[in-house]
Design a protein around this motif. Structure first.
Motif, PDB file in Angstrom:
ATOM      1  N   GLY A  38      84.269  54.747  38.251  1.00 49.36           N
ATOM      2  CA  GLY A  38      84.631  53.360  37.968  1.00 49.36           C
ATOM      3  C   GLY A  38      86.058  53.309  37.442  1.00 49.36           C
ATOM      4  O   GLY A  38      86.366  53.942  36.438  1.00 49.36           O
ATOM      5  N   ASN A  39      86.902  52.591  38.146  1.00 48.81           N
ATOM      6  CA  ASN A  39      88.290  52.386  37.708  1.00 48.81           C
ATOM      7  C   ASN A  39      88.362  50.985  37.096  1.00 48.81           C
ATOM      8  O   ASN A  39      88.411  50.000  37.813  1.00 48.81           O
ATOM      9  N   TRP A  40      88.333  50.953  35.777  1.00 48.49           N
ATOM     10  CA  TRP A  40      88.286  49.646  35.102  1.00 48.49           C
ATOM     11  C   TRP A  40      89.631  48.931  35.138  1.00 48.49           C
ATOM     12  O   TRP A  40      89.724  47.767  34.772  1.00 48.49           O
ATOM     13  N   LYS A  41      90.670  49.662  35.542  1.00 48.26           N
ATOM     14  CA  LYS A  41      92.030  49.099  35.553  1.00 48.26           C
ATOM     15  C   LYS A  41      92.349  48.525  34.163  1.00 48.26           C
ATOM     16  O   LYS A  41      91.844  49.038  33.159  1.00 48.26           O
ATOM     17  N   MET A  42      93.157  47.464  34.092  1.00 48.22           N
ATOM     18  CA  MET A  42      93.555  46.949  32.773  1.00 48.22           C
ATOM     19  C   MET A  42      92.639  45.786  32.387  1.00 48.22           C
ATOM     20  O   MET A  42      93.078  44.647  32.256  1.00 48.22           O
ATOM     21  N   GLY A  44      98.180  58.723  41.149  1.00 50.61           N
ATOM     22  CA  GLY A  44      98.776  58.152  42.363  1.00 50.61           C
ATOM     23  C   GLY A  44      98.013  56.974  42.932  1.00 50.61           C
ATOM     24  O   GLY A  44      98.074  56.724  44.148  1.00 50.61           O
ATOM     25  N   HIS A  45      97.320  56.233  42.058  1.00 51.40           N
ATOM     26  CA  HIS A  45      96.674  55.006  42.545  1.00 51.40           C
ATOM     27  C   HIS A  45      97.727  54.130  43.205  1.00 51.40           C
ATOM     28  O   HIS A  45      98.883  54.098  42.768  1.00 51.40           O
ATOM     29  N   SER A  46      97.336  53.382  44.214  1.00 51.68           N
ATOM     30  CA  SER A  46      98.328  52.595  44.967  1.00 51.68           C
ATOM     31  C   SER A  46      99.030  51.569  44.079  1.00 51.68           C
ATOM     32  O   SER A  46     100.178  51.200  44.340  1.00 51.68           O
ATOM     33  N   GLU A  47      98.326  51.117  43.022  1.00 52.89           N
ATOM     34  CA  GLU A  47      99.008  50.179  42.105  1.00 52.89           C
ATOM     35  C   GLU A  47     100.122  50.886  41.339  1.00 52.89           C
ATOM     36  O   GLU A  47     101.170  50.308  41.073  1.00 52.89           O
ATOM     37  N   ARG A  48      99.925  52.135  41.003  1.00 55.14           N
ATOM     38  CA  ARG A  48     100.978  52.909  40.334  1.00 55.14           C
ATOM     39  C   ARG A  48     102.114  53.189  41.316  1.00 55.14           C
ATOM     40  O   ARG A  48     103.279  53.147  40.965  1.00 55.14           O
ATOM     41  N   TYR A 104      90.411  58.259  49.234  1.00 54.23           N
ATOM     42  CA  TYR A 104      91.091  57.460  50.263  1.00 54.23           C
ATOM     43  C   TYR A 104      90.878  55.992  49.939  1.00 54.23           C
ATOM     44  O   TYR A 104      89.749  55.496  49.921  1.00 54.23           O
ATOM     45  N   GLU A 105      91.984  55.315  49.647  1.00 56.41           N
ATOM     46  CA  GLU A 105      91.916  53.899  49.298  1.00 56.41           C
ATOM     47  C   GLU A 105      92.928  53.122  50.132  1.00 56.41           C
ATOM     48  O   GLU A 105      94.110  53.053  49.754  1.00 56.41           O
ATOM     49  N   PRO A 106      92.498  52.556  51.248  1.00 53.07           N
ATOM     50  CA  PRO A 106      93.433  51.743  52.013  1.00 53.07           C
ATOM     51  C   PRO A 106      93.904  50.558  51.161  1.00 53.07           C
ATOM     52  O   PRO A 106      93.075  49.850  50.585  1.00 53.07           O
ATOM     53  N   TRP A 162      95.065  47.739  51.746  1.00 51.42           N
ATOM     54  CA  TRP A 162      94.619  46.418  52.181  1.00 51.42           C
ATOM     55  C   TRP A 162      93.165  46.128  51.802  1.00 51.42           C
ATOM     56  O   TRP A 162      92.712  44.985  51.881  1.00 51.42           O
ATOM     57  N   ALA A 163      92.441  47.135  51.367  1.00 53.98           N
ATOM     58  CA  ALA A 163      91.029  46.945  50.999  1.00 53.98           C
ATOM     59  C   ALA A 163      90.842  46.842  49.490  1.00 53.98           C
ATOM     60  O   ALA A 163      89.752  46.525  49.019  1.00 53.98           O
ATOM     61  N   ILE A 164      91.896  47.104  48.721  1.00 54.61           N
ATOM     62  CA  ILE A 164      91.755  47.150  47.265  1.00 54.61           C
ATOM     63  C   ILE A 164      91.817  45.755  46.665  1.00 54.61           C
ATOM     64  O   ILE A 164      92.817  45.045  46.822  1.00 54.61           O
ATOM     65  N   GLY A 165      90.730  45.360  46.026  1.00 52.08           N
ATOM     66  CA  GLY A 165      90.684  44.083  45.328  1.00 52.08           C
ATOM     67  C   GLY A 165      90.731  42.875  46.249  1.00 52.08           C
ATOM     68  O   GLY A 165      90.938  41.757  45.809  1.00 52.08           O
ATOM     69  N   THR A 166      90.542  43.109  47.545  1.00 53.43           N
ATOM     70  CA  THR A 166      90.672  42.014  48.506  1.00 53.43           C
ATOM     71  C   THR A 166      89.331  41.517  49.017  1.00 53.43           C
ATOM     72  O   THR A 166      89.261  40.483  49.676  1.00 53.43           O
ATOM     73  N   GLY A 195      87.602  54.296  48.406  1.00 46.24           N
ATOM     74  CA  GLY A 195      87.801  53.190  47.469  1.00 46.24           C
ATOM     75  C   GLY A 195      88.429  51.999  48.157  1.00 46.24           C
ATOM     76  O   GLY A 195      89.230  52.142  49.079  1.00 46.24           O
ATOM     77  N   GLY A 196      88.048  50.822  47.704  1.00 42.87           N
ATOM     78  CA  GLY A 196      88.584  49.590  48.280  1.00 42.87           C
ATOM     79  C   GLY A 196      87.454  48.617  48.528  1.00 42.87           C
ATOM     80  O   GLY A 196      86.775  48.689  49.549  1.00 42.87           O
ATOM     81  N   SER A 197      87.236  47.727  47.535  1.00 41.07           N
ATOM     82  CA  SER A 197      86.201  46.699  47.639  1.00 41.07           C
ATOM     83  C   SER A 197      84.806  47.256  47.914  1.00 41.07           C
ATOM     84  O   SER A 197      84.017  46.652  48.641  1.00 41.07           O
ATOM     85  N   VAL A 198      84.502  48.415  47.328  1.00 44.41           N
ATOM     86  CA  VAL A 198      83.120  48.921  47.423  1.00 44.41           C
ATOM     87  C   VAL A 198      82.233  48.007  46.573  1.00 44.41           C
ATOM     88  O   VAL A 198      82.566  47.678  45.440  1.00 44.41           O
ATOM     89  N   THR A 199      81.121  47.587  47.146  1.00 43.04           N
ATOM     90  CA  THR A 199      80.149  46.771  46.412  1.00 43.04           C
ATOM     91  C   THR A 199      78.768  47.402  46.572  1.00 43.04           C
ATOM     92  O   THR A 199      78.578  48.316  47.391  1.00 43.04           O
ATOM     93  N   GLY A 206      82.476  57.096  45.727  1.00 46.30           N
ATOM     94  CA  GLY A 206      83.464  56.030  45.730  1.00 46.30           C
ATOM     95  C   GLY A 206      84.295  55.946  44.468  1.00 46.30           C
ATOM     96  O   GLY A 206      83.875  56.406  43.393  1.00 46.30           O
ATOM     97  N   LEU A 207      85.477  55.378  44.630  1.00 45.58           N
ATOM     98  CA  LEU A 207      86.306  54.971  43.505  1.00 45.58           C
ATOM     99  C   LEU A 207      86.229  53.448  43.487  1.00 45.58           C
ATOM    100  O   LEU A 207      86.672  52.788  44.430  1.00 45.58           O
ATOM    101  N   VAL A 208      85.606  52.929  42.444  1.00 44.54           N
ATOM    102  CA  VAL A 208      85.177  51.534  42.438  1.00 44.54           C
ATOM    103  C   VAL A 208      85.948  50.753  41.385  1.00 44.54           C
ATOM    104  O   VAL A 208      85.931  51.133  40.205  1.00 44.54           O
ATOM    105  N   GLY A 209      86.594  49.685  41.789  1.00 43.01           N
ATOM    106  CA  GLY A 209      87.342  48.855  40.844  1.00 43.01           C
ATOM    107  C   GLY A 209      86.489  47.707  40.325  1.00 43.01           C
ATOM    108  O   GLY A 209      85.682  47.867  39.412  1.00 43.01           O
ATOM    109  N   GLY A 210      86.641  46.550  40.933  1.00 39.14           N
ATOM    110  CA  GLY A 210      85.989  45.326  40.468  1.00 39.14           C
ATOM    111  C   GLY A 210      84.505  45.492  40.162  1.00 39.14           C
ATOM    112  O   GLY A 210      84.035  45.056  39.096  1.00 39.14           O
ATOM    113  N   ALA A 211      83.769  46.128  41.058  1.00 39.22           N
ATOM    114  CA  ALA A 211      82.317  46.235  40.879  1.00 39.22           C
ATOM    115  C   ALA A 211      81.935  47.183  39.739  1.00 39.22           C
ATOM    116  O   ALA A 211      80.793  47.184  39.287  1.00 39.22           O
TER     117      ALA A 211
HETATM  118  P1  PGA Z   1      88.368  47.538  44.105  1.00 39.85           P
HETATM  119  O1  PGA Z   1      89.411  48.603  43.502  1.00 39.85           O
HETATM  120  O2  PGA Z   1      87.028  48.210  44.160  1.00 39.85           O
HETATM  121  O3  PGA Z   1      88.407  46.394  43.123  1.00 39.85           O
HETATM  122  O4  PGA Z   1      88.873  47.167  45.454  1.00 39.85           O
HETATM  123  C1  PGA Z   1      89.352  49.951  43.872  1.00 39.85           C
HETATM  124  C2  PGA Z   1      90.476  50.713  43.228  1.00 39.85           C
HETATM  125  O5  PGA Z   1      91.587  50.155  43.136  1.00 39.85           O
HETATM  126  O6  PGA Z   1      90.308  51.868  42.786  1.00 39.85           O
END
Ligand code: PGA
Length: 252
Positions: free
Chosen positions: A8-12, A95-99, A167-169, A171-175, A211-215, A231-236
């Motif tokens: 789980g990547n809680w981000k900020m 090396g997260h894509s946001e970084r 692997y986190e495309p 275009w799939a992150i947080g979208t 990773g990328g919008s895994v629910t 998975g590397l999971v953000g929002g969920a």
């Molecule tokens: P997301 O984020 O699950 O909210 O798309 C994944 C991530 O950025 O690691």
């Protein structure tokens, strides 16, 4: 056999109160969910002490979202890997894509951070992935291949055995737009093939997360792909029930 990992990547996000609540639910829920899967949470750095304390004695592992490549010194605002180790951090997202996109981290810096994490005995979760423009231009494989190559050149194939790749495309992150299982599998297989050119055993054993919008709804089909190991999971990951369902999907 590769043991799946759900991180789980809680981000900020979160605060002391909400994190207490989330960890309470995860610790009690993970007892069933964590059978056969490694479960990891990566809170913002200031909450690592709190989360490590709450996770103690449970199956939940703790990781950081970033780290400095230097061990100590005049680097205002940075957090060093030896500091993370003091708080039971077993993993660090690198090396997260946001970084890469928002904080200017290039392939060379990402590779340097991976090397520093490995030297500290903390497992780097190396994030790679292409942007939408790059995918539309047919460059997805080349972009991901170059990102992996930079780390191979700096750290060597042997080091990859002690890493996790995500692997986190972009275009799939947080979208809300998850890669299809076939799209993800294609890149995962390519990553493994690239590693196998240097060492088949490392390629077969390294865990490659998607990773990328895994629910909870998309996880099972993604994790059923032969080269996707969790998975590397953000929002969920901020919702206990969703995150636990994703962990169960990985264990199944
Ligand atoms: P997301 O984020 O699950 O909210 O798309 C994944 C991530 O950025 O690691």
């Amino acid at each position: 056999m590769r043991k799946p990992l759900v991180a789980g990547n809680w981000k900020m996000n979160g605060n002391a109160v909400s994190i207490n609540e989330l960890m309470g639910l995860l610790v009690s829920g993970v007892k069933q969910a964590a059978e056969g899967v490694d479960v990891l949470v990566c809170p913002p750095a200031v909450y690592l002490a709190q989360v490590s304390e709450l996770a103690r004695g449970s199956a939940i592992k703790v990781g950081a979202q970033n780290a400095c490549q230097h061990a100590a010194g005049a680097y205002t605002g940075e957090v060093a890997l030896p500091m993370l180790a003091e708080f039971d951090c077993e993993y660090v997202i690198i090396g997260h894509s946001e970084r890469r996109a928002l904080f200017g981290e290039d392939d060379a810096l990402v590779a340097e951070k991976c090397a520093a994490a490995l030297a500290q005995g903390i497992t780097p979760i190396l994030c790679v992935g292409e942007s939408l423009e790059q995918r539309d231009a047919g460059q997805a494989l080349a972009v991901v291949g170059a990102q992996i190559e930079a780390v191979l050149t700096r750290c060597g194939i042997g080091a990859v055995a002690d890493m996790v790749i995500a692997y986190e495309p972009v275009w799939a992150i947080g979208t809300g737009r998850t890669a299809t299982p076939a799209q993800a599998q294609e890149i995962h297989a390519a990553i493994r093939a690239q590693l196998a050119e240097q060492d088949a055993k490392v390629a077969a054993e390294v865990r490659v997360l998607y990773g990328g919008s895994v629910t909870a709804a998309t996880a099972a089909e993604l994790f059923a792909q032969p080269d996707i190991d969790g998975g590397l999971v953000g929002g969920a990951s901020l919702k206990a029930a969703d995150f636990l369902a994703i962990c169960s999907a990985a264990a199944a």
